[in-house]
Design an enzyme around this catalytic site. Sequence first.
Site, PDB file in Angstrom:
ATOM      1  N   THR A  86       0.824  -1.208   0.000  1.00  0.00           N
ATOM      2  CA  THR A  86       0.000   0.000   0.000  1.00  0.00           C
ATOM      3  C   THR A  86       0.859   1.259   0.000  1.00  0.00           C
ATOM      4  OG1 THR A  86      -1.751  -1.160   1.192  1.00  0.00           O
ATOM      5  CG2 THR A  86      -1.806   1.246   1.265  1.00  0.00           C
ATOM      6  N   GLU A  87       1.879   1.274   0.823  1.00  0.00           N
ATOM      7  CA  GLU A  87       2.690   2.475   1.004  1.00  0.00           C
ATOM      8  C   GLU A  87       3.574   2.801  -0.196  1.00  0.00           C
ATOM      9  OE1 GLU A  87       2.574   4.756   3.169  1.00  0.00           O
ATOM     10  OE2 GLU A  87       1.941   3.962   5.085  1.00  0.00           O
ATOM     11  N   SER A  88       4.253   1.784  -0.760  1.00  0.00           N
ATOM     12  CA  SER A  88       5.288   2.079  -1.760  1.00  0.00           C
ATOM     13  C   SER A  88       5.303   1.134  -2.953  1.00  0.00           C
ATOM     14  CB  SER A  88       6.659   2.026  -1.089  1.00  0.00           C
ATOM     15  OG  SER A  88       6.957   0.688  -0.711  1.00  0.00           O
TER      16      SER A  88
END
Length: 177
Positions: free
Chosen positions: A51-53
Site C-alpha cells: 500500500t505504502e510504496s
Amino acid sequence: MFLLLLLAGFLFFSGNVLYGRLFPLEHEDLIEKYAEEYGVDPYLVYGLIHTESRFQTTAISPAGAMGLMQITPETGDFIAKRLQMEDYEESMLYVPEVNIRMGIYYLSYLEESFPVKETRLAAYNAGPNRVKGWLNDSTVGSGDLLHSIPFEETRNYVERVTFRESIYRILYFYKDF
C-alpha cells in the site's frame, strides 16, 4: 478429461504467476526476520508495504515519508533513538533493511497503545496523537476501537492495507511465517 485437467493446471499456474507479480514477496528475509523479532504479522507488513510504496525503495510521499514503509524523517529520528541507532541518518530510510526494521518496530511500538489492528494502522497513517484524540471522541471512538475514522484518506488507507493483507494471506497461505 486429460485436456481439461491440463487446462485447469495451466490456468491455476498462470494465475499464481500473475498474482505473484502483482503481490510479490520482496525482501522476504528481512520482513520475516524483523516481523519475528518484533512480534508483527508478516502478512500485515506485506500489505502495508504494498500500500505504502509498492516495494519501491526510493518512494517518497508528498508529506516527505520515505522508503518502503514510508517513514517520515521525524518518525525515523524517534525510532532511531528508541533503537539506539547512533549512526542513523535520514538518508538511511531508503535502505531496505533499515526501513523495514524501523517500520516493523514502529508497528510493534504502536501496538502497545493501539491493540486493535485497524486503529494501529490508522495511527501509522494519521499519527498516534491524532488517533488518541479520535478514540477520546465518543462520536467516532471508544476505548481501543474506532467506530469510524474521520479522515477519508486514513479510512481508505486502513481498508487498502487490510484488503492487501488478506490477498497476501490467501496467495501465500502455504508460507510458514
